[in-house]
Write a protein that holds these residues in place. Structure first.
Motif, PDB file in Angstrom:
ATOM      1  N   GLY A  13       0.659  -1.288  -0.075  1.00  0.00           N
ATOM      2  CA  GLY A  13      -0.005   0.133   0.178  1.00  0.00           C
ATOM      3  C   GLY A  13       0.726   1.357  -0.051  1.00  0.00           C
ATOM      4  N   ASN A  14       1.990   1.121   0.038  1.00  0.00           N
ATOM      5  CA  ASN A  14       2.888   2.298  -0.030  1.00  0.00           C
ATOM      6  C   ASN A  14       3.350   2.990  -1.278  1.00  0.00           C
ATOM      7  N   LEU A  15       3.088   2.180  -2.570  1.00  0.00           N
ATOM      8  CA  LEU A  15       3.567   2.633  -3.650  1.00  0.00           C
ATOM      9  C   LEU A  15       2.497   2.549  -4.918  1.00  0.00           C
ATOM     10  N   TRP A  23       5.301   6.611  -7.574  1.00  0.00           N
ATOM     11  CA  TRP A  23       4.846   7.350  -6.311  1.00  0.00           C
ATOM     12  C   TRP A  23       4.929   6.664  -5.097  1.00  0.00           C
ATOM     13  N   ASP A  24       5.013   7.476  -3.844  1.00  0.00           N
ATOM     14  CA  ASP A  24       4.630   6.891  -2.771  1.00  0.00           C
ATOM     15  C   ASP A  24       3.283   7.420  -2.316  1.00  0.00           C
ATOM     16  N   LYS A  25       2.683   6.739  -1.374  1.00  0.00           N
ATOM     17  CA  LYS A  25       1.178   7.017  -1.109  1.00  0.00           C
ATOM     18  C   LYS A  25       0.972   8.464  -0.563  1.00  0.00           C
ATOM     19  N   GLN A  26       1.920   9.382  -0.427  1.00  0.00           N
ATOM     20  CA  GLN A  26       1.510  10.739  -0.055  1.00  0.00           C
ATOM     21  C   GLN A  26       1.586  11.572  -1.499  1.00  0.00           C
ATOM     22  N   GLY A  27       1.863  10.725  -2.404  1.00  0.00           N
ATOM     23  CA  GLY A  27       1.824  11.462  -3.819  1.00  0.00           C
ATOM     24  C   GLY A  27       3.008  12.188  -4.272  1.00  0.00           C
TER      25      GLY A  27
END
Length: 932
Positions: free
Chosen positions: A667-669, A682-686
């Motif tokens: 769920g991080n990428l 991208w990471d999960k923060q965008g």
């Protein structure tokens, strides 16, 4: 006519060529009258077409004719339509593929000039671009005569758009000869397995009626005498051998070459004399071709004929009936109607002196009466009934059809060319139903008389309005006691009719015409059966129990205003997301009930040439949905704690046109690919972590485009690598820094027969990852072969051994899925079959899910269900849990109860079905949600 050969050709035959295109100078090439006719007509500038069955020498004729025309100074180009595009190709892509091939073959534009010309003319319609190219580029830059060969013309039938304008353009080029002299230098030749009437589908337009038909006749003995040269190695009587070979093959080119090679490989020179050659050839044919023919059919030939023959569901029955008459020796004039043409295009039958005839003894031995009977059994809506009736020497009238079953059989038969037995069975059924109705009318008349007499005597009368009404109401009446014998007879006949109708729905069940629909119809008939029988004991319908024992379809999902094209399970398996072709999105629970009102995910589809494949996926925690539309537009939807999904802002660096998208399992990428062949991470923060080019540099523009088009992107289960699949069938493995860690393409797959030369390199069509890092990836090649590989195989650039092949499908595969634990593979075939197998290729289950084909298939996370999408845009939910088979024969009441229990989910979500009073007995109160 002897084979004169071509300059520089071989003169000694040491091996015959089985299948594929023969080089122009090959010593086994046999000249026929068609060679001269084709060459002379094209040289004279006449449009031509060669429409014949497969493996009759069309491509070899094409290549040889091109060589001869080029020697005369005539410029030639060849377009293979099977290489231009498939059902996923857009109209514009298809036409630009034609223009690019012509530009390259005739050398009229350099690559930079081609790109500039394309940019300048893209405002025109695709067919206008081709017309303009012919007029302003081709005929302007080349001054000699030009011939354009268009091969595999039947490939147009698999496109998802009309090609009527293309054939209208060819006719226009012909008509322009009258006032534009340059067009007299341009000639077209069409080749393929096609009926000229099929080329222009819109019957309101002028048919494609120009050009000379070139007739490819079977080899004659005097023509094939050059083949005898190779047989001298095994016989002192090569011409006698050749004569016996032709007795079996009928001069069919592929079989003639194959049997010559079998003689060369299997007969020893000292083993036979001229007297026993006939027996030797017969034994050779029996052992190497006829025995277990489906296994020995290599290269494919007989299966190709069978598949072509059976491809048209509506025409299949008519073709079987017609072929049966031909096989039985009936003299049927070849009058050119659709069925006659289709039969000849299958290759099974030829026009011999104006009459239809089986092509050769080999075909007659394989596609014999037993084969016809078997295919009829699969096709007839009354196969079991007519078989039982025939087995009883036509005495068991309980097998005759009545009511709805007879009506449906008559409707089916109206478009078929039936056998005498079929006609007699249907006529006997019609007569039996007339007699039943006559008895019913007689009893009804007598009932009315009795009712009138009862009224006159002051007693309560009976008002009967139907035969079933008489039976149901009169059980306790004095009147029925007097008519007991007649009523019992009628009751038995009614029960037999209903049994036959339930059996009909069991047959429909097996044909893929809807499992739930079959059960629902059988349930209604079962209730009628119960009403008719009353308290009488009788055997419950076996067909209803068979449906219940074999049914796997739990529910159907449909968007109200659109066709579903893709779906996904949430990670917890509690929800299913579906994507409509119009951009609509729906969320459903496991039972098939909507959890939200559907919403419009994409309002306006951009008009571009994106190759994006529409898709919908859940994030690893199930709180987001990513959607991708055909025009390359991507959206994220936040589901967390929302009464209604909310569109979420995408990363600012997101490219304008996306081709594929994926989430990592932790769920991080998130990764996507774009039309320029770049991969983004991208990471999960965008926050953009990295981006890089995901293709190899190519000088050739066409190859570069295939390389740059990344159709699919995946994270490996341990989310350490990103896998991409490009349009040229190349699978690449990347680390998160953008370093290429491995590559796999069709060339890495070791052939089963290294000596066998194939026309095309194997092509990776799709793949599926298990979510268990210890398990393997499954890959399928060219829509038929399934291989099991590991990430390590790709990292090490290993050759993929033939022992890693786990499945060889008889039908093209459209979709593939691997269960979360990596233990099961689900395959959706083009002809509508779903099959489950383990990683060793052992079949676990198979059923006919749909008549047309399965386009998408996914496992539920727990592996207990699968969801599929059909070509008609309906999603289906299938239960994979094993059903406990009853230890005894169930009563009708038990079968009806079990039917209700199975239908419950379907009826909850399909309220309109409850309008039937019998079905409404199964329905329970519920709260529904609106679709749109």
């Amino acid at each position: 006519m002897r084979n004169q050969g071509m300059p520089g050709g071989q003169s000694f035959i040491d091996k015959y060529r089985i299948g594929g295109t023969l080089p122009p100078n090959h010593p086994t090439y046999i000249e026929r009258q068609a060679d001269q006719d084709f060459y002379e007509n094209l040289k004279a500038g006449n449009f031509c077409y060669v429409f014949n069955s497969r493996q009759t020498g069309k491509s070899s004729l094409l290549l040889r004719t091109i060589t001869k025309l080029q020697e005369e100074g005539i410029a030639c180009a060849k377009i293979d339509l099977s290489q231009i595009g498939s059902h996923q190709t857009t109209l514009a892509e298809w036409y630009w593929g034609l223009i690019y091939t012509l530009s390259k073959d005739f050398g009229v534009l350099t690559r930079p000039d081609y790109r500039n010309w394309r940019r300048e003319h893209e405002f025109l319609s695709p067919v206008q671009c081709l017309s303009e190219f012919i007029a302003q580029v081709l005929l302007t830059n080349r001054n000699e005569n030009l011939v354009i060969f268009i091969d595999e013309i039947d490939s147009i039938l698999g496109l998802n758009f009309s090609t009527d304008d293309f054939f209208a353009l060819l006719r226009d080029c012909y008509n322009k000869r009258a006032d534009s002299p340059a067009y007299n230098r341009l000639t077209f030749a069409l080749l393929g397995v096609a009926n000229p009437d099929e080329l222009i589908q819109n019957k309101s337009r002028t048919p494609f009626n120009i050009g000379h038909s070139i007739d490819l006749q079977p080899f004659q003995l005097e023509q094939v005498l050059p083949l005898a040269e190779g047989l001298t190695a095994v016989s002192e009587h090569p011409q006698t051998l050749l004569k016996e070979i032709l007795k079996w093959t009928g001069g069919q080119p592929f079989l003639t070459q194959k049997l010559c090679q079998l003689v060369l490989e299997n007969l020893e020179k000292a083993s036979h004399s001229q007297a026993n050659i006939s027996g030797q050839i017969e034994q050779l044919v029996q052992t190497n071709i006829l025995d277990k023919w489906e296994i020995q059919d290599e290269p494919l030939h007989l299966k190709t004929i069978r598949n072509r023959f059976l491809r048209n569901e509506q025409l299949k029955g008519k073709l079987l009936g017609l072929y049966q008459q031909v096989l039985q020796g009936k003299q049927i004039p070849a009058d050119g109607n659709l069925a006659h043409i289709e039969l000849q295009l299958s290759g099974l039958v030829i026009n011999r002196q104006g009459k239809l005839a089986v092509y050769n003894q080999i075909y007659a031995a394989i596609f014999n009466q037993a084969w016809i009977d078997e295919e009829f059994a699969n096709l007839r809506p009354y196969s079991q009934a007519i078989t039982a009736w025939s087995a009883s020497n036509r005495q068991d009238n309980s097998q005759l059809l009545q009511g709805q079953a007879l009506q449906e059989a008559r409707t089916w038969a109206a478009n078929q060319s039936l056998s005498d037995e079929d006609r007699q069975f249907l006529d006997a059924s019609q007569e039996a139903e007339k007699q039943t109705l006559a008895k019913a009318n007689q009893i009804l008349t007598e009932a009315k008389i009795k009712a009138a007499q009862t009224i006159r005597s002051g007693k309560i009368g009976l008002l009967v309005i139907s035969v079933i009404g008489i039976i149901a109401v009169a059980v306790s009446s004095w009147f029925v006691k007097q008519q007991h014998g007649k009523i019992q007879t009628l009751k038995i006949e009614g029960i037999n009719i209903l049994h036959g109708q339930i059996n009909f729905h069991w047959e429909e069940f097996n044909k893929g015409k809807g499992q739930l629909q079959a059960l629902q119809s059988a349930y209604i008939l079962g209730q009628e059966l119960k009403d008719i029988a009353g308290e009488d004991s009788f055997s419950p319908p076996r067909s209803l129990q068979q449906i219940l024992d074999n049914i796997q379809e739990r529910n159907q999902l449909q968007h109200q205003k659109s066709s579903i094209i893709n779906l996904a399970y949430s990670p917890d398996g509690e929800r299913i997301a579906t994507l409509g072709i119009d951009g609509s999105i729906c969320l459903w629970n496991q039972r098939g009930e909507l959890t939200h009102d559907c919403w419009q995910g994409h309002e306006e589809i951009r008009d571009n040439e994106s190759t994006s494949i529409p898709s919908i996926i859940f994030s690893a925690n199930g709180e987001q949905i990513a959607t991708l539309f055909k025009d390359g537009t991507a959206h994220l939807w936040n589901l967390e704690g929302q009464k209604f999904p909310r569109k979420q802002a995408l990363p600012q660096d997101l490219p304008d046109t996306v081709t594929s998208i994926a989430f990592s399992q932790d769920g991080n990428l998130m990764t996507i690919t774009d039309t320029k062949g770049r991969i983004y991470l991208w990471d999960k923060q965008g926050n953009l972590q990295n981006s890089w080019e995901g293709y190899k540099k190519e000088d050739d523009d066409a190859k570069k485009e295939l390389e740059k088009t990344l159709n699919q992107v995946f994270f490996t289960p341990d989310y350490q690598f990103i896998a991409t699949l490009s349009d040229n069938g190349t699978l690449r493995l990347w680390d998160k820094q953008g370093n290429l860690k491995g590559e796999l393409n069709g060339e890495k797959f070791v052939s089963e027969n290294p000596q066998k030369v194939t026309k095309d390199t194997p092509f990776i069509a799709n793949l599926a990852f298990s979510l268990d890092t210890r398990k393997k990836i499954v890959i399928y090649l060219d829509d038929y072969s399934i291989y099991s590989v590991t990430v390590q195989d790709i990292q090490k650039n290993k050759k993929i051994n033939i022992h890693q092949k786990i499945i060889q499908s008889p039908d093209p595969i459209r979709s593939i899925a691997l269960s979360k634990n990596g233990e099961k593979i689900a395959l959706g075939a083009s002809e509508g079959t779903i099959s489950l197998q383990n990683l060793e290729g052992k079949p676990l289950n198979e059923w006919k899910a749909d008549e047309e084909g399965v386009t998408d298939i996914v496992f539920s996370p727990d592996g207990k269900a699968i969801a599929t999408v059909s070509i008609d845009g309906t999603a289906h939910l299938w239960d994979l849990t094993s059903k406990k088979t009853p230890e005894r024969e169930e009563t009708l009441d038990e079968l009806l109860l079990r039917s209700c229990e199975w239908l419950e989910d379907y009826l909850v979500t399909h309220q309109e079905e409850a309008e039937n009073k019998e079905i409404s007995k199964c329905l329970k109160p519920h709260t529904g949600v609106n679709i749109f």
